[in-house]
Design a protein around this motif. Sequence first.
Motif, PDB file in Angstrom:
ATOM      1  N   LYS A  82       0.841  -1.191   0.000  1.00 43.29           N
ATOM      2  CA  LYS A  82       0.000   0.000   0.000  1.00 43.29           C
ATOM      3  C   LYS A  82       0.882   1.248   0.000  1.00 43.29           C
ATOM      4  CE  LYS A  82      -3.636   2.490   2.503  1.00 43.29           C
ATOM      5  NZ  LYS A  82      -4.528   2.517   3.686  1.00 43.29           N
ATOM      6  N   TYR A  83       0.512   2.205  -0.843  1.00 40.64           N
ATOM      7  CA  TYR A  83       1.233   3.467  -0.944  1.00 40.64           C
ATOM      8  C   TYR A  83       0.234   4.619  -0.921  1.00 40.64           C
ATOM      9  CZ  TYR A  83       4.599   0.237  -3.145  1.00 40.64           C
ATOM     10  OH  TYR A  83       5.420  -0.826  -3.438  1.00 40.64           O
ATOM     11  N   LYS A  84       0.750   5.812  -0.679  1.00 40.82           N
ATOM     12  CA  LYS A  84      -0.018   7.038  -0.875  1.00 40.82           C
ATOM     13  C   LYS A  84       0.759   7.947  -1.816  1.00 40.82           C
ATOM     14  CE  LYS A  84      -2.976   7.350   3.205  1.00 40.82           C
ATOM     15  NZ  LYS A  84      -4.225   7.319   2.408  1.00 40.82           N
ATOM     16  N   ILE A  85       0.034   8.607  -2.718  1.00 43.62           N
ATOM     17  CA  ILE A  85       0.690   9.554  -3.613  1.00 43.62           C
ATOM     18  C   ILE A  85       1.133  10.754  -2.786  1.00 43.62           C
ATOM     19  CG2 ILE A  85       0.357  11.121  -5.557  1.00 43.62           C
ATOM     20  CD1 ILE A  85      -1.508   9.077  -6.795  1.00 43.62           C
ATOM     21  N   SER A  86       2.434  10.997  -2.754  1.00 39.69           N
ATOM     22  CA  SER A  86       2.986  12.037  -1.891  1.00 39.69           C
ATOM     23  C   SER A  86       3.496  13.254  -2.648  1.00 39.69           C
ATOM     24  CB  SER A  86       4.122  11.462  -1.032  1.00 39.69           C
ATOM     25  OG  SER A  86       5.115  10.870  -1.854  1.00 39.69           O
ATOM     26  N   ASP A  87       3.727  13.115  -3.964  1.00 42.16           N
ATOM     27  CA  ASP A  87       4.256  14.248  -4.715  1.00 42.16           C
ATOM     28  C   ASP A  87       4.048  14.016  -6.204  1.00 42.16           C
ATOM     29  OD1 ASP A  87       5.474  16.689  -5.141  1.00 42.16           O
ATOM     30  OD2 ASP A  87       7.519  15.899  -5.064  1.00 42.16           O
ATOM     31  N   ARG A  88       4.044  15.100  -6.931  1.00 42.78           N
ATOM     32  CA  ARG A  88       3.977  15.017  -8.390  1.00 42.78           C
ATOM     33  C   ARG A  88       4.911  16.077  -8.943  1.00 42.78           C
ATOM     34  NH1 ARG A  88      -1.280  14.753  -9.368  1.00 42.78           N
ATOM     35  NH2 ARG A  88      -1.566  16.932  -8.866  1.00 42.78           N
ATOM     36  N   LYS A  89       5.778  15.688  -9.868  1.00 46.14           N
ATOM     37  CA  LYS A  89       6.719  16.658 -10.393  1.00 46.14           C
ATOM     38  C   LYS A  89       6.922  16.436 -11.887  1.00 46.14           C
ATOM     39  CE  LYS A  89      10.951  16.469  -9.160  1.00 46.14           C
ATOM     40  NZ  LYS A  89      12.168  16.434  -8.334  1.00 46.14           N
ATOM     41  N   THR A  90       7.379  17.477 -12.549  1.00 46.60           N
ATOM     42  CA  THR A  90       7.674  17.415 -13.968  1.00 46.60           C
ATOM     43  C   THR A  90       9.170  17.178 -14.148  1.00 46.60           C
ATOM     44  OG1 THR A  90       5.852  18.897 -14.546  1.00 46.60           O
ATOM     45  CG2 THR A  90       7.648  18.690 -16.135  1.00 46.60           C
ATOM     46  N   ILE A  91       9.502  16.192 -14.962  1.00 49.21           N
ATOM     47  CA  ILE A  91      10.900  15.826 -15.201  1.00 49.21           C
ATOM     48  C   ILE A  91      11.145  15.827 -16.704  1.00 49.21           C
ATOM     49  CG2 ILE A  91      12.610  13.966 -15.002  1.00 49.21           C
ATOM     50  CD1 ILE A  91      11.351  13.194 -12.368  1.00 49.21           C
ATOM     51  N   GLN A  92      12.247  16.411 -17.117  1.00 46.56           N
ATOM     52  CA  GLN A  92      12.595  16.414 -18.526  1.00 46.56           C
ATOM     53  C   GLN A  92      13.036  15.017 -18.954  1.00 46.56           C
ATOM     54  OE1 GLN A  92      11.833  19.059 -20.403  1.00 46.56           O
ATOM     55  NE2 GLN A  92      11.069  19.811 -18.422  1.00 46.56           N
ATOM     56  N   PRO A  93      12.723  14.610 -20.179  1.00 48.89           N
ATOM     57  CA  PRO A  93      12.959  13.217 -20.592  1.00 48.89           C
ATOM     58  C   PRO A  93      14.413  12.773 -20.522  1.00 48.89           C
ATOM     59  CG  PRO A  93      12.322  14.593 -22.464  1.00 48.89           C
ATOM     60  CD  PRO A  93      12.063  15.396 -21.239  1.00 48.89           C
ATOM     61  N   GLU A  94      15.368  13.717 -20.627  1.00 46.85           N
ATOM     62  CA  GLU A  94      16.773  13.320 -20.588  1.00 46.85           C
ATOM     63  C   GLU A  94      17.290  13.131 -19.164  1.00 46.85           C
ATOM     64  OE1 GLU A  94      16.709  17.867 -20.879  1.00 46.85           O
ATOM     65  OE2 GLU A  94      15.625  16.164 -21.745  1.00 46.85           O
ATOM     66  N   ASN A  95      16.526  13.560 -18.165  1.00 45.24           N
ATOM     67  CA  ASN A  95      16.985  13.474 -16.773  1.00 45.24           C
ATOM     68  C   ASN A  95      16.600  12.144 -16.136  1.00 45.24           C
ATOM     69  OD1 ASN A  95      18.029  16.020 -17.062  1.00 45.24           O
ATOM     70  ND2 ASN A  95      16.377  17.056 -15.969  1.00 45.24           N
ATOM     71  N   LEU A  96      17.136  11.078 -16.675  1.00 46.70           N
ATOM     72  CA  LEU A  96      16.802   9.730 -16.221  1.00 46.70           C
ATOM     73  C   LEU A  96      17.166   9.512 -14.758  1.00 46.70           C
ATOM     74  CD1 LEU A  96      15.872   6.828 -16.872  1.00 46.70           C
ATOM     75  CD2 LEU A  96      18.210   6.350 -17.611  1.00 46.70           C
ATOM     76  N   LEU A  97      18.313  10.025 -14.339  1.00 42.46           N
ATOM     77  CA  LEU A  97      18.737   9.796 -12.965  1.00 42.46           C
ATOM     78  C   LEU A  97      17.759  10.380 -11.963  1.00 42.46           C
ATOM     79  CD1 LEU A  97      22.571  10.495 -13.278  1.00 42.46           C
ATOM     80  CD2 LEU A  97      21.436   8.292 -13.090  1.00 42.46           C
ATOM     81  N   GLU A  98      17.233  11.552 -12.268  1.00 45.20           N
ATOM     82  CA  GLU A  98      16.274  12.185 -11.365  1.00 45.20           C
ATOM     83  C   GLU A  98      15.011  11.336 -11.231  1.00 45.20           C
ATOM     84  OE1 GLU A  98      13.975  16.486 -10.786  1.00 45.20           O
ATOM     85  OE2 GLU A  98      15.249  16.135 -12.526  1.00 45.20           O
ATOM     86  N   MET A  99      14.679  10.604 -12.282  1.00 41.90           N
ATOM     87  CA  MET A  99      13.483   9.768 -12.262  1.00 41.90           C
ATOM     88  C   MET A  99      13.650   8.546 -11.358  1.00 41.90           C
ATOM     89  SD  MET A  99      10.399   9.335 -13.549  1.00 41.90           S
ATOM     90  CE  MET A  99      10.296  10.213 -15.106  1.00 41.90           C
ATOM     91  N   ILE A 100      14.844   7.958 -11.349  1.00 43.46           N
ATOM     92  CA  ILE A 100      14.972   6.627 -10.746  1.00 43.46           C
ATOM     93  C   ILE A 100      15.747   6.577  -9.432  1.00 43.46           C
ATOM     94  CG2 ILE A 100      14.807   5.551 -13.003  1.00 43.46           C
ATOM     95  CD1 ILE A 100      17.778   5.081 -12.944  1.00 43.46           C
ATOM     96  N   ILE A 101      16.462   7.635  -9.068  1.00 44.53           N
ATOM     97  CA  ILE A 101      17.270   7.567  -7.842  1.00 44.53           C
ATOM     98  C   ILE A 101      16.508   8.158  -6.666  1.00 44.53           C
ATOM     99  CG2 ILE A 101      19.332   8.417  -6.686  1.00 44.53           C
ATOM    100  CD1 ILE A 101      20.828   8.213  -9.249  1.00 44.53           C
ATOM    101  N   ASN A 102      16.418   7.393  -5.592  1.00 43.68           N
ATOM    102  CA  ASN A 102      15.916   7.913  -4.328  1.00 43.68           C
ATOM    103  C   ASN A 102      16.976   7.706  -3.257  1.00 43.68           C
ATOM    104  OD1 ASN A 102      15.782   5.238  -3.500  1.00 43.68           O
ATOM    105  ND2 ASN A 102      13.553   5.130  -3.516  1.00 43.68           N
ATOM    106  N   ARG A 103      16.696   8.146  -2.066  1.00 42.61           N
ATOM    107  CA  ARG A 103      17.710   8.053  -1.013  1.00 42.61           C
ATOM    108  C   ARG A 103      18.072   6.606  -0.702  1.00 42.61           C
ATOM    109  NH1 ARG A 103      15.231  12.692   3.035  1.00 42.61           N
ATOM    110  NH2 ARG A 103      15.526  14.421   1.573  1.00 42.61           N
ATOM    111  N   GLY A 104      17.071   5.739  -0.785  1.00 41.34           N
ATOM    112  CA  GLY A 104      17.322   4.346  -0.444  1.00 41.34           C
ATOM    113  C   GLY A 104      18.185   3.614  -1.456  1.00 41.34           C
ATOM    114  N   ASN A 105      18.082   3.973  -2.750  1.00 43.84           N
ATOM    115  CA  ASN A 105      18.831   3.222  -3.751  1.00 43.84           C
ATOM    116  C   ASN A 105      20.001   4.009  -4.333  1.00 43.84           C
ATOM    117  OD1 ASN A 105      17.845   5.045  -5.638  1.00 43.84           O
ATOM    118  ND2 ASN A 105      16.474   3.627  -6.630  1.00 43.84           N
ATOM    119  N   PHE A 106      20.321   5.163  -3.736  1.00 42.34           N
ATOM    120  CA  PHE A 106      21.352   6.052  -4.281  1.00 42.34           C
ATOM    121  C   PHE A 106      22.671   5.324  -4.515  1.00 42.34           C
ATOM    122  CE2 PHE A 106      24.872   8.993  -3.867  1.00 42.34           C
ATOM    123  CZ  PHE A 106      24.518  10.027  -4.706  1.00 42.34           C
ATOM    124  N   GLU A 107      23.168   4.641  -3.503  1.00 45.66           N
ATOM    125  CA  GLU A 107      24.491   4.033  -3.610  1.00 45.66           C
ATOM    126  C   GLU A 107      24.516   2.897  -4.632  1.00 45.66           C
ATOM    127  OE1 GLU A 107      26.129   2.986   0.121  1.00 45.66           O
ATOM    128  OE2 GLU A 107      26.191   5.049   0.858  1.00 45.66           O
TER     129      GLU A 107
END
Length: 233
Positions: A150-175
């Motif tokens: 179960k999840y809750k939608i916590s945020d919505r943001k606009t990301i440019q298509p070339e910014n793949l890293l911003e799409m997939i990296i979170n604090r938990g999977n950064f390293e």
Amino acid sequence: MSKNKTKKRKGSILILIGELLLIAALGLGIYNVMEAHKAGQASDSIIAGLGGDDSRIPPWYSDREMPVKNIEGVDYIGMLTIPELGLQLPVAMDWSYEQLMISPARFRGNYFRNDMVVCAHNFMTHFGKLISCDLGIDVYFQSVEGYVYKYKISDRKTIQPENLLEMIINRGNFERYVESDLGQSDGGNESVVNERTGETIMLNETEDWDLTLYTCNWGGRSRCAIRCTRVKE
């Protein structure tokens, strides 16, 4: 030829062009509606094959591989349900442009590790409703084993298509991505640089999210990333 006749001819041509553009726009609109309808029907036919015991309590974190169920030659990992939007959709293990005409698909990550990214077209029968949905609504993912996350939608943001890293990296999977083929470490495990675009992602700038659902914004020039935070139950 008189000036009046020339003006009339030019006016007739402009009217004709306008009518043709209107017909083309109408045709494109009808085509998009038909494609969305077909995509919705295709997803509905797969959902029936993904049903299972939904009473299993999922682990909070695991590094195991995600199990799949093959339906009509395609591996699926489970289904997404967003009750408030009336959506119940299968999620394929691997994305392709052909698969996205049928269902959403995993883009990166693993639901066991709380870093899964799922992509889909902005059909209203797929992720189109997410572009303007309210924050805070519930999202459920049921795996083929019957685990329900179960999840809750916590945020919505606009990301440019070339910014793949911003799409997939979170604090938990950064390293995990520091030494991956998506970027190169600065040596201190504090940032990742996208070798293709030069984009730098700092650890202190990454977000805390557990699931991302993304689609194209209207117009297709940017991506709408829906960040979801997992709920402990």
